[in-house]
Design an enzyme around this catalytic site. Sequence first.
Site, PDB file in Angstrom:
ATOM      1  N   LYS A 110      -3.319   5.357   8.815  1.00 58.49           N
ATOM      2  CA  LYS A 110      -4.163   6.204   7.979  1.00 58.49           C
ATOM      3  C   LYS A 110      -5.259   6.810   8.847  1.00 58.49           C
ATOM      4  O   LYS A 110      -5.633   6.277   9.883  1.00 58.49           O
ATOM      5  CB  LYS A 110      -4.784   5.393   6.835  1.00 58.49           C
ATOM      6  N   SER A 120     -12.852  -2.822   0.780  1.00 56.76           N
ATOM      7  CA  SER A 120     -13.057  -2.132   2.053  1.00 56.76           C
ATOM      8  C   SER A 120     -14.535  -1.804   2.208  1.00 56.76           C
ATOM      9  O   SER A 120     -15.137  -1.188   1.314  1.00 56.76           O
ATOM     10  CB  SER A 120     -12.254  -0.833   2.098  1.00 56.76           C
ATOM     11  N   ARG A 146       0.860  -1.188   0.000  1.00 55.38           N
ATOM     12  CA  ARG A 146       0.000   0.000   0.000  1.00 55.38           C
ATOM     13  C   ARG A 146       0.896   1.238   0.000  1.00 55.38           C
ATOM     14  O   ARG A 146       1.476   1.589   1.022  1.00 55.38           O
ATOM     15  CB  ARG A 146      -0.905  -0.010   1.235  1.00 55.38           C
TER      16      ARG A 146
END
Length: 210
Positions: A140, A110, A41
Amino acid sequence: MPDAPPGCQLYLISPPDPADDFPERLARALDAGPVAAFQLRMKGADDAAIVAMAERLMPICADRGCAFILNDRADLAAQLGTDGVHLGQGDGDIARARALLGRDAQIGASCHDSRHLAMEAGEAGADYVAFGAFYPSDTKETTHRPDPEILTWWTTMFVLPCVAIGGITAEDAKPLVDAGADFLAVSSAVWNHPEGEAAGVEALTAVLKP
């Protein structure tokens, strides 16, 4: 990602900006305990940087039987031949990703704290759904905070595996395991562990043992 057997497995997510020594760190982490999947990511990185890092990491995962998942970019996943892609809301269409990657690719979605989004993802052909963030995350910024009960509901109603994500550590993982998570997605708990990434994996693995 392999089918989820009874119990819960680890799903590692890279730090947001993996440094040049990250391949060695990943190897140490994977060698420390069973890890089902790894997700690269790199939000905000250019394509060349993502491809270059992926090409270094994919053989490390393949040698250890760990699925390599790319975040968001189904196009780059197809170019690289990764094991799959993970799509956030608004980051791509599951059907388009399937067309690009083929039927054997692992596609995750997600779903935050939404049962509706999870059911839609399953109907669209996702291979797993991810709920979270269950806890505050250093990796995040998060706005959704589901109750662990959503994991119990999902595993009772559906056979599709579910992933718990968000601020998970060895200290707070057990309620999510007990609630029925098939996979725990972790990042900081491994890469920022004071004794190193291997110790981070070992600590989490201990929680997952029946």
